[in-house]
Design a protein around this motif. Structure first.
Motif, PDB file in Angstrom:
ATOM      1  N   HIS A 131      48.788  57.336  55.314  1.00 45.72           N
ATOM      2  CA  HIS A 131      48.897  57.200  56.765  1.00 45.72           C
ATOM      3  C   HIS A 131      48.928  55.719  57.138  1.00 45.72           C
ATOM      4  O   HIS A 131      48.176  54.915  56.566  1.00 45.72           O
ATOM      5  CB  HIS A 131      47.704  57.860  57.469  1.00 45.72           C
ATOM      6  CG  HIS A 131      47.441  59.264  57.034  1.00 45.72           C
ATOM      7  ND1 HIS A 131      48.247  60.319  57.401  1.00 45.72           N
ATOM      8  CD2 HIS A 131      46.455  59.796  56.252  1.00 45.72           C
ATOM      9  CE1 HIS A 131      47.777  61.433  56.870  1.00 45.72           C
ATOM     10  NE2 HIS A 131      46.696  61.144  56.171  1.00 45.72           N
ATOM     11  N   PRO A 132      49.747  55.324  58.115  1.00 42.09           N
ATOM     12  CA  PRO A 132      49.827  53.907  58.500  1.00 42.09           C
ATOM     13  C   PRO A 132      48.498  53.314  58.953  1.00 42.09           C
ATOM     14  O   PRO A 132      48.230  52.138  58.678  1.00 42.09           O
ATOM     15  CB  PRO A 132      50.842  53.920  59.648  1.00 42.09           C
ATOM     16  CG  PRO A 132      51.688  55.120  59.405  1.00 42.09           C
ATOM     17  CD  PRO A 132      50.759  56.144  58.820  1.00 42.09           C
ATOM     18  N   HIS A 133      47.645  54.101  59.644  1.00 48.07           N
ATOM     19  CA  HIS A 133      46.402  53.533  60.171  1.00 48.07           C
ATOM     20  C   HIS A 133      45.471  53.059  59.066  1.00 48.07           C
ATOM     21  O   HIS A 133      44.576  52.237  59.311  1.00 48.07           O
ATOM     22  CB  HIS A 133      45.685  54.550  61.068  1.00 48.07           C
ATOM     23  CG  HIS A 133      45.050  55.696  60.339  1.00 48.07           C
ATOM     24  ND1 HIS A 133      43.777  55.620  59.802  1.00 48.07           N
ATOM     25  CD2 HIS A 133      45.508  56.937  60.046  1.00 48.07           C
ATOM     26  CE1 HIS A 133      43.483  56.766  59.215  1.00 48.07           C
ATOM     27  NE2 HIS A 133      44.511  57.584  59.344  1.00 48.07           N
ATOM     28  N   GLN A 134      45.686  53.555  57.839  1.00 41.48           N
ATOM     29  CA  GLN A 134      44.850  53.113  56.724  1.00 41.48           C
ATOM     30  C   GLN A 134      45.044  51.628  56.414  1.00 41.48           C
ATOM     31  O   GLN A 134      44.204  51.018  55.757  1.00 41.48           O
ATOM     32  CB  GLN A 134      45.158  53.934  55.470  1.00 41.48           C
ATOM     33  CG  GLN A 134      44.759  55.405  55.569  1.00 41.48           C
ATOM     34  CD  GLN A 134      45.246  56.202  54.379  1.00 41.48           C
ATOM     35  OE1 GLN A 134      46.409  56.143  53.999  1.00 41.48           O
ATOM     36  NE2 GLN A 134      44.344  56.945  53.760  1.00 41.48           N
ATOM     37  N   SER A 135      46.143  51.073  56.887  1.00 39.04           N
ATOM     38  CA  SER A 135      46.428  49.673  56.554  1.00 39.04           C
ATOM     39  C   SER A 135      45.580  48.698  57.359  1.00 39.04           C
ATOM     40  O   SER A 135      45.482  47.522  56.981  1.00 39.04           O
ATOM     41  CB  SER A 135      47.912  49.361  56.779  1.00 39.04           C
ATOM     42  OG  SER A 135      48.194  49.098  58.143  1.00 39.04           O
ATOM     43  N   VAL A 136      44.963  49.136  58.470  1.00 36.91           N
ATOM     44  CA  VAL A 136      44.263  48.199  59.350  1.00 36.91           C
ATOM     45  C   VAL A 136      43.179  47.446  58.586  1.00 36.91           C
ATOM     46  O   VAL A 136      43.185  46.203  58.512  1.00 36.91           O
ATOM     47  CB  VAL A 136      43.667  48.923  60.573  1.00 36.91           C
ATOM     48  CG1 VAL A 136      42.839  47.942  61.410  1.00 36.91           C
ATOM     49  CG2 VAL A 136      44.771  49.549  61.438  1.00 36.91           C
ATOM     50  N   GLU A 137      42.231  48.168  58.009  1.00 39.30           N
ATOM     51  CA  GLU A 137      41.132  47.514  57.302  1.00 39.30           C
ATOM     52  C   GLU A 137      41.610  46.829  56.030  1.00 39.30           C
ATOM     53  O   GLU A 137      41.101  45.765  55.657  1.00 39.30           O
ATOM     54  CB  GLU A 137      40.040  48.525  56.981  1.00 39.30           C
ATOM     55  CG  GLU A 137      39.259  48.989  58.212  1.00 39.30           C
ATOM     56  CD  GLU A 137      38.096  49.897  57.846  1.00 39.30           C
ATOM     57  OE1 GLU A 137      38.112  50.432  56.718  1.00 39.30           O
ATOM     58  OE2 GLU A 137      37.191  50.063  58.675  1.00 39.30           O
ATOM     59  N   SER A 176      40.954  52.985  64.145  1.00 39.57           N
ATOM     60  CA  SER A 176      40.769  52.133  62.966  1.00 39.57           C
ATOM     61  C   SER A 176      40.584  50.679  63.363  1.00 39.57           C
ATOM     62  O   SER A 176      39.785  49.951  62.758  1.00 39.57           O
ATOM     63  CB  SER A 176      41.964  52.272  62.017  1.00 39.57           C
ATOM     64  OG  SER A 176      42.069  53.588  61.523  1.00 39.57           O
ATOM     65  N   LEU A 177      41.327  50.241  64.373  1.00 38.15           N
ATOM     66  CA  LEU A 177      41.197  48.863  64.844  1.00 38.15           C
ATOM     67  C   LEU A 177      39.784  48.586  65.346  1.00 38.15           C
ATOM     68  O   LEU A 177      39.141  47.607  64.944  1.00 38.15           O
ATOM     69  CB  LEU A 177      42.204  48.602  65.965  1.00 38.15           C
ATOM     70  CG  LEU A 177      42.074  47.261  66.689  1.00 38.15           C
ATOM     71  CD1 LEU A 177      42.483  46.122  65.773  1.00 38.15           C
ATOM     72  CD2 LEU A 177      42.912  47.256  67.964  1.00 38.15           C
ATOM     73  N   ILE A 178      39.290  49.454  66.206  1.00 34.57           N
ATOM     74  CA  ILE A 178      37.963  49.240  66.796  1.00 34.57           C
ATOM     75  C   ILE A 178      36.871  49.373  65.734  1.00 34.57           C
ATOM     76  O   ILE A 178      35.855  48.672  65.777  1.00 34.57           O
ATOM     77  CB  ILE A 178      37.740  50.225  67.956  1.00 34.57           C
ATOM     78  CG1 ILE A 178      38.766  49.960  69.082  1.00 34.57           C
ATOM     79  CG2 ILE A 178      36.331  50.101  68.502  1.00 34.57           C
ATOM     80  CD1 ILE A 178      38.749  48.541  69.630  1.00 34.57           C
ATOM     81  N   ALA A 179      37.078  50.244  64.762  1.00 33.53           N
ATOM     82  CA  ALA A 179      36.085  50.407  63.696  1.00 33.53           C
ATOM     83  C   ALA A 179      35.916  49.132  62.883  1.00 33.53           C
ATOM     84  O   ALA A 179      34.871  48.911  62.263  1.00 33.53           O
ATOM     85  CB  ALA A 179      36.488  51.557  62.781  1.00 33.53           C
ATOM     86  N   SER A 180      36.948  48.278  62.887  1.00 37.52           N
ATOM     87  CA  SER A 180      36.871  47.042  62.107  1.00 37.52           C
ATOM     88  C   SER A 180      36.101  45.940  62.822  1.00 37.52           C
ATOM     89  O   SER A 180      35.938  44.843  62.279  1.00 37.52           O
ATOM     90  CB  SER A 180      38.283  46.547  61.768  1.00 37.52           C
ATOM     91  OG  SER A 180      38.983  46.141  62.937  1.00 37.52           O
TER      92      SER A 180
END
Length: 662
Positions: free
Chosen positions: A387-393, A559-563
Motif C-alpha cells: 500500500h502507498p501509505h506504508q511509504s510515509v514512515e 500515517s502522516l500524523i502517526a509519524s
C-alpha cells in the motif's frame, strides 16, 4: 530426412526448452514460472518455425508493453537469429497492432494522448457534464464537490480496467445505466456515468470519427467493433477485413497480461487467419485490478474460444535459487519449481516490534548490504510495498538516515495532495508558509487546500446565479496563487477568505475542527485528535469516486500524523517535512534504493527484495484472494540473491505459514 533444427548461440537449452522448440503442435500455451526464461523460449520456438520454412513476413508476435517488445527482440538477437530475418518479423504491442488496424479501417490517424495530464481536461469535462445534467434521474448518487479534479487519476485507472475487461460492452451494452445495474455489476454508478460521458467526448460525438485516443484505446475500440454485429469492417466492395492478414504464426509473450479486449482481437485474428499459435505466461502473475488481466485467457477461455491448446511447462527458474523456489512453490499451490544447478537464494522472515524496530532492520539490511557483495550498489535493493501509505514512515526514516531512494508506482508521500493539504493547513494557520521553500510546492499546497475544502478563489462576480466563467476563474486563481507564493504572509488571509469562506459547509466544519487541533503544540495531542477531528474518509468522499482512492487518502493522512510522535513539538514536526522535501530533491536518482508498489515492480528483478508489512489484516486486505496471493508471488519472485520479509511478531500474515517461514 531429418527436419531442420535451429541451434542457438550462447545458450544450452534445457530439456523443457528443447521440447517446446521442437514440438509439432498447432496451438501451444507455455505455462511458465517466474524467471524461467519465458521470452528466450518463445524466441527459440519462433526461430525453429523459421528454420522449418515459415515466412518471416507472415509471423506476428504480440505483447502488452514496449519493454516486453524490446525484450523479445533482444532475445532473438541473443540466440543468434540473423539481423535481416529479425527486421522482417513483426514484434509489436497489442495496442500498436490495433492502432495500425484501426488506421486501415478509419483511413486517417487519430490524435494520441500518452500522458494523463493531456486527458485531464476531458475527464473534468465529463464530470461537469454528469454533475450538471438537469435530466439526471439519480442526482443523489453523486457526492463529488468542486470540479472533481481530485478524482481524475482514480477515474483514469477505473476507465482502463473497464475498457480492458469490456464489462459494459459485454454485459450492459443496451441496458439503461442505473444504480441498480451498477450494483449488479459490482461497479460504481458515478464512475460508470462519467466513463460514458468521457467516451462520448473521446469519440467526438460520433462513433466513426474519434476526437482522440489514449494508450490501449485502439485495442478497446477494435474489440468493440469486432463485437458489434452492425459494424462495417470492410467485407463488402472488395475491401478485406482488417484482420485478414495472411498470418501463418501468431505468438504472444507475457500472456498473463491478456485482458478481454486483447483476447477479443486475438480470437478474431486467429479465426480469420487460421494461424498457428504459441503463447507464454505465468498465470500466478495475473493482477486483475490492472487493466482487467485474467488467467482464463491462458486456460479455459483459450481452449473454448480459439482452440484446445497443447500445454507445456517451463519450470526451471534462472533468477533465484532453491530455497526461494520452494517458498514460491508453496504459495503457488505447490506448482513445480526447478532451479539452475548451484543457484541458491537467501530467504528470511524477521519479526519486528513496532516501526522503530522495522526501521532499524531496514537500515541494517541496506547499509550492510546483507546477502550481497559489499560493493553492491544501492540500486540492487528494492523495498516493495503493498500500500502507498506504508511509504510515509519508511521514507522519513531513509531521509533522516541519509539513504538515497527513489519511488515508482506512487509519488513520494511529500507530494501527495492530502499530505500537502495537511501541511498547508498548519502553515497558513501558524503564519509559517514561508517555511515551504519551493514555489512549486507552495502552488501545490494552495491547490490542495482548495481541492479538499471544495472551495474556489472568488472572482468577484456580482451575480452568483450566473454561470461560472471557468477561464476567468482559472486566471484569478493563478493570480492569487502567484501573490501568496510571492508574499507568504498572505497565506493566512487566503485560508480564511478563500478556502474557508467559499468551501463546502460540511468540509469547512471538519477543517475548522482540525485547525483547532493543529494549534496545540504537543504532537501527541495532534496524534490523538487530528484524524478524529478531520475525518479524512468523510472529507475525501466528497471529492473522490473510487473507494480505494478514498481509503488511500485516509491511510496517508493517518500515517502522516502517526509519524509526529518522535518530535518534541508540533512546529518541529511540520518544519521537518519541509526540510525532508529539500533533502529528497538533492538525492541521486540513479544509484539509490527503490521504493515501489508491487504492481510497478512486475517484470523487474533485484538482487535483494525487502517486503515490509507482511501482517495479518494489512497485506491481504479482503482475505486470501487471487489478487492478494498473486501480488505476494510477484513481490517474492522479483528477488535474485535474497528475499527479506518483515512482519509484526504479534500479527503475522497467514501467508508466512503458507510459504513455510513460520
Amino acid at each position: 530426412m531429418s527436419e531442420p533444427h535451429f541451434t542457438p548461440k550462447g545458450i544450452v537449452p534445457t530439456d523443457e526448452q528443447v521440447a517446446i522448440q521442437l514440438a509439432r503442435k498447432r496451438h501451444i500455451v507455455i505455462e511458465a514460472n517466474a524467471g524461467a526464461a519465458k521470452t528466450t523460449t518463445l524466441a527459440l520456438r519462433l526461430a525453429q518455425a523459421l528454420a522449418r520454412g515459415a515466412d518471416a513476413d507472415r509471423v506476428l508476435a504480440l505483447t502488452y508493453t514496449d519493454t516486453a517488445v524490446q525484450a523479445l527482440k533482444d532475445a532473438l538477437a541473443r540466440i543468434g537469429l540473423d539481423a535481416a530475418t529479425r527486421r522482417r518479423l513483426r514484434v509489436m504491442t497489442f495496442d500498436a497492432f490495433c492502432t495500425e488496424r484501426m488506421l486501415a479501417i478509419e483511413g486517417s490517424r487519430i490524435p494520441l494522448h500518452t500522458q494523463p495530464e493531456s486527458l485531464r481536461p476531458h475527464v473534468l469535462q465529463a464530470i461537469e457534464r454528469v454533475l450538471s445534467n438537469a435530466d439526471e434521474r439519480y442526482p443523489d448518487e453523486f457526492a463529488i464537490q468542486g470540479d472533481g479534479s481530485a478524482s481524475v487519476e482514480g477515474l483514469l485507472a477505473a476507465f482502463l480496467q473497464l475498457k480492458g475487461s469490456l464489462r459494459l460492452h459485454t454485459e450492459a451494452a443496451h441496458r439503461t445505466l442505473t444504480p441498480a445495474l451498477a450494483n449488479e455489476l459490482d461497479l460504481d454508478y458515478t464512475t460508470l456515468k462519467i466513463f460514458r460521458a468521457f467516451e462520448h467526448i473521446r469519440r467526438g460525438g460520433h462513433p466513426d470519427h474519434h476526437a482522440f485516443r489514449a494508450d490501449h484505446d485502439a485495442t478497446y475500440d477494435l474489440a468493440c467493433l469486432l463485437l458489434d454485429e452492425d459494424a462495417y469492417l470492410g467485407d463488402e466492395a472488395g475491401q478485406g477485413h482488417p484482420l485478414d492478414l495472411g498470418q501463418h504464426l501468431v505468438l504472444v509473450d507475457e500472456m498473463h497480461d491478456t485482458n478481454r479486449a486483447m483476447f477479443t482481437v486475438l480470437r478474431e485474428l486467429m479465426a480469420r487467419n487460421q494461424a498457428a499459435f504459441v503463447g507464454v505466461g505465468d498465470r500466478d502473475q495475473v493482477i486483475h485490478a490492472v487493466a482487467g488481466a485474467d488467467a482464463r485467457f491462458m486456460g479455459e477461455a483459450f481452449d473454448r474460444e480459439v482452440a484446445v491448446a497443447t500445454r507445456f511447462a517451463l519450470s526451471t527458474t534462472w533468477r533465484f535459487g532453491r530455497t526461494l523456489a520452494q517458498a514460491v512453490s508453496r504459495l503457488a499451490h505447490h506448482k513445480a519449481y526447478a532451479t539452475a544447478p548451484g543457484l541458491d537464494s537467501g530467504v528470511e522472515a524477521i519479526a519486528v516490534v513496532g516501526p522503530a524496530d522495522r526501521n532499524w532492520h531496514l537500515t541494517r539490511l541496506i547499509t550492510e548490504r546483507v546477502g550481497l557483495p559489499p560493493d553492491a550498489p544501492a540500486s540492487a535493493i528494492a523495498i516493495l510495498l503493498r500500500h502507498p501509505h506504508q511509504s510515509v514512515e519508511i521514507e522519513n526514516h531513509l531521509l533522516d538516515k541519509g539513504i538515497d531512494y527513489r519511488s515508482t508506482g506512487f509519488d513520494t508521500y511529500l507530494t501527495r495532495p492530502e499530505v500537502l493539504f495537511v501541511r498547508g493547513l498548519y502553515a497558513c494557520a501558524h503564519g509559517c508558509f514561508d517555511g515551504i521553500e519551493r514555489t512549486e510546492t507552495r502552488m501545490a499546497v494552495l491547490r490542495a487546500l482548495l481541492t479538499f475544502s471544495g472551495s474556489f478563489v472568488d472572482t468577484g462576480e456580482a451575480d452568483p446565479d450566473q454561470p461560472v466563467d471557468t477561464a476567468e476563474r482559472a486566471k484569478v486563481e493563478a493570480e492569487a496563487f502567484k501573490a501568496v507564493c510571492a508574499q507568504p504572509q498572505l497565506a493566512e488571509s487566503f485560508l480564511n477568505h478563500q478556502v474557508l469562506r467559499n468551501g463546502h459547509p460540511a468540509s469547512v466544519r471538519l477543517i475548522e475542527r482540525a485547525l483547532d487541533v493543529l494549534k496545540h503544540p504537543d504532537p501527541l495531542v495532534v496524534m490523538d485528535e487530528f484524524v478524529a477531528a478531520l475525518r479524512p474518509r468523510e472529507l475525501a468522499s466528497r471529492l473522490l469516486v473510487r473507494q480505494q482512492d478514498i481509503a488511500q487518502v485516509e491511510d496517508n493522512i493517518t500515517s502522516l500524523i502517526a509519524s509526529a510522535g518522535s518530535f518534541d513539538n508540533t512546529a518541529s514536526f511540520f518544519r521537518a517535512m519541509n526540510e525532508r522535501e529539500i533533502r529528497r530533491l538533492a538525492m541521486n536518482p540513479q544509484r539509490c534504493v527503490l521504493i515501489s508498489s508491487i504492481e510497478a515492480a512486475k517484470g523487474l528483478e533485484f538482487e535483494h527484495v525487502i517486503v515490509p508489512g507482511l501482517n495479518r489484516g494489512e497485506f491481504a486486505v479482503g482475505g486470501d484472494t487471487v489478487d492478494n496471493r498473486n501480488l505476494l508471488y510477484v513481490a517474492m519472485t522479483r528477488a535474485k540473491r535474497r528475499l527479506t520479509l518483515l512482519y509484526d511478531g504479534s500479527r503475522p500474515s497467514a501467508y508466512l505459514k503458507t510459504i513455510g517461514l513460520l
